[in-house]
Motif scaffolding. Structure first.
Motif, PDB file in Angstrom:
ATOM      1  N   LEU A 102       2.420   1.729  -3.425  1.00 16.86           N
ATOM      2  CA  LEU A 102       1.481   1.686  -4.546  1.00 16.86           C
ATOM      3  C   LEU A 102       1.625   2.846  -5.541  1.00 16.86           C
ATOM      4  N   ALA A 131      -8.236   6.135  -7.180  1.00 17.82           N
ATOM      5  CA  ALA A 131      -9.173   5.234  -6.518  1.00 17.82           C
ATOM      6  C   ALA A 131      -8.480   4.241  -5.592  1.00 17.82           C
ATOM      7  N   THR A 132      -7.234   3.859  -5.913  1.00 21.59           N
ATOM      8  CA  THR A 132      -6.623   2.752  -5.171  1.00 21.59           C
ATOM      9  C   THR A 132      -5.604   3.177  -4.134  1.00 21.59           C
ATOM     10  N   VAL A 133      -4.987   4.360  -4.317  1.00 19.94           N
ATOM     11  CA  VAL A 133      -3.945   4.744  -3.368  1.00 19.94           C
ATOM     12  C   VAL A 133      -4.603   5.284  -2.100  1.00 19.94           C
ATOM     13  N   SER A 134      -4.164   4.755  -0.982  1.00 14.56           N
ATOM     14  CA  SER A 134      -4.711   5.207   0.305  1.00 14.56           C
ATOM     15  C   SER A 134      -4.448   6.703   0.486  1.00 14.56           C
ATOM     16  N   PRO A 143       0.814  -1.229   0.000  1.00 13.57           N
ATOM     17  CA  PRO A 143       0.000   0.000   0.000  1.00 13.57           C
ATOM     18  C   PRO A 143       0.843   1.273   0.000  1.00 13.57           C
ATOM     19  N   VAL A 203      -7.379   5.335 -11.802  1.00  5.41           N
ATOM     20  CA  VAL A 203      -7.075   4.139 -11.016  1.00  5.41           C
ATOM     21  C   VAL A 203      -6.223   4.519  -9.814  1.00  5.41           C
ATOM     22  N   GLN A 204      -5.244   5.394 -10.057  1.00  6.39           N
ATOM     23  CA  GLN A 204      -4.360   5.823  -8.974  1.00  6.39           C
ATOM     24  C   GLN A 204      -5.160   6.518  -7.872  1.00  6.39           C
ATOM     25  N   LEU A 224       2.173   1.965  -9.439  1.00 10.05           N
ATOM     26  CA  LEU A 224       1.240   2.419 -10.474  1.00 10.05           C
ATOM     27  C   LEU A 224       1.938   3.323 -11.488  1.00 10.05           C
TER      28      LEU A 224
END
Lengths: 228, 224
Positions: A141, A210-213, A138, A207-208, A145
């Motif tokens: 990430l 949406a997915t990176v905390s 995480p 995508v970045q 990405l």
């Protein structure tokens, strides 16, 4: 400008195996196939090397060398060696050139995680695999990405060039148009490829996001760039 | 020389310098020009833009954004679209490569200048350095390793990217690839790839050397 209306206004360009929809789909297929294959190789390898810390120098040196490899040369080399019976001779260089950005950035991402963070995770009793999956990945990430995005840029460009060696995809309009002096095809095809590349960029940015905390994305990362 | 196809070395010897356009030496020269000009021009353009982005922080986000987009554009369609402006000339390859170079070098300049420690900057101010002198004698030297790291990436990728220009007839050594494909024959491909990788390694080596000469303090610090 009339080239554009000639190209996009021609109904013949919108149907059949050499129409815009079919070529667009081909371009997407080849790019996605190469990117997924490269990902399957590079992400696990990058995680392993970053986590164990062994072989890091080798990765960096190899990736720098790979950047020097000329796309067109590799494509012609593999096609001359393996023939054009299958798409394999084209897929090999596509994957070969897509691996280094993912590998380097995954490795750098994992290696760059604050050692105190890693120690704290171990101190909480997590196993090696849990530390990797719940903490290191995480945190790394954004860089992983970024590697995928740079690799996608590379793959979309290489797929275009691969039309020269007989691969389908949007590059066909450009290569065939240039060979037959059909400049409407050249300009129309070029515009399509540019748009395709931009859409790929936007998808990766979404995508970045949406997915990176959010806790991670506030931290400043320095992008590692490099066109292969 | 027998009747069979020439071996690699025979082919090199026969084509190295034919005196006509398209000899290996000729292509090597073209390749050098088309890769060196974007590297140098990219640096010369990235320096002021990077400096401006540091001086006026609000400028950085839009500049970086635009160059990120440019960087994502595949080279072949960009060459093709540029043909209507610059024709089938070396400029058609040189201009996009310059922009790709700037996309890597502008962040490098900004990061490099950002790496100057605040106490160093303030010391220079306290010693009475004018802003220009501070930039040239203090800030730029400290930024040099980061900028040179970016320049190494740019040099190697420009050298390999020139070959795509072969598809519009301006590819330097890349012309060996199209020639080998049209008339299926391996030696030109092997020679082309080998020379391009060699050029890239030489350029990279020279930049590493430049870094050692320009920033002797980095090694001195490591030695103590």
């Amino acid at each position: 400008m009339s080239w554009l209306t000639d190209f996009f206004g021609d109904p013949a360009n919108w149907s059949g195996p050499d129409g815009i929809p079919a070529r667009l789909l081909e371009h997407l297929e080849f790019s996605a196939l190469a990117l997924v294959l490269a990902m399957l190789v590079a992400v696990p390898l990058g995680l392993l090397i970053g986590h164990t810390g062994k072989g890091g120098l080798l990765v960096v040196v190899t990736a720098n060398l790979a950047r020097a490899l000329p796309t067109l040369g590799l494509l012609v080399l593999f096609v001359l060696l393996l023939g054009t019976a299958s798409i394999l001779p084209v897929i090999i260089p596509l994957v070969l050139l897509a691996v280094p950005p993912i590998l380097v950035n995954t490795f750098e991402g994992i290696r760059g995680v604050d050692p105190e963070l890693r120690d704290a995770a171990y101190g909480m009793g997590l196993t090696g695999g849990q530390v990797l999956g719940r903490v290191l990945v995480p945190v790394a990430l954004p860089l992983i990405l970024l590697g995928l995005r740079l690799s996608a840029i590379q793959v979309v460009a290489t797929t275009t060039v691969a039309a020269y060696t007989g691969l389908g995809g949007l590059g066909r309009f450009v290569i065939d148009g240039f060979a037959t002096k059909d400049y409407a095809g050249v300009v129309g095809g070029s515009v399509l490829i540019v748009l395709f590349a931009l859409v790929v960029q936007i998808v990766f940015m979404l995508v970045q996001r949406a997915t990176v905390s959010p806790g991670v994305s506030q931290r400043l990362i320095t992008p590692k760039k490099g066109r292969l | 020389m027998g009747d069979g196809p020439p071996t690699l070395w025979e082919w090199i010897a026969r084509n190295w310098d034919t005196g006509r356009v398209g000899s290996i030496r000729d292509l090597l020269g073209d390749h050098l020009v088309m890769s060196l000009v974007p590297i140098v021009a990219g640096l010369l353009l990235a320096l002021p833009l990077g400096l401006a982005s540091v001086r006026w922080r609000w400028l950085y986000q839009p500049t970086a954004g635009v160059f990120n987009v440019i960087y994502a554009l595949p080279s072949l369609p960009v060459f093709m679209l540029l043909i209507s402006v610059t024709g089938l000339s070396q400029l058609t390859v040189i201009i996009p490569l310059t922009f790709y170079a700037m996309a890597v070098l502008i962040p490098a300049v900004v990061d490099g200048l950002g790496a100057v420690p605040e106490h160093v900057r303030q010391s220079a101010v306290a010693m009475g350095f004018t802003p220009l002198r501070r930039l040239v004698q203090v800030e730029l030297p400290i930024a040099t390793p980061v900028v040179l790291a970016g320049l190494r990436v740019v040099a190697v990728s420009s050298i390999s990217l020139v070959s795509v220009g072969a598809l519009i007839g301006q590819g330097g050594l890349g012309m060996l690839f199209t020639r080998a494909y049209q008339n299926p024959f391996l030696p030109p491909v092997i020679v082309g790839i080998a020379l391009i990788v060699l050029l890239a390694l030489v350029a990279d080596g020279l930049l590493v050397l430049a870094q050692r000469l320009l920033t002797p303090w980095v090694r001195a610090r490591r030695a103590t």
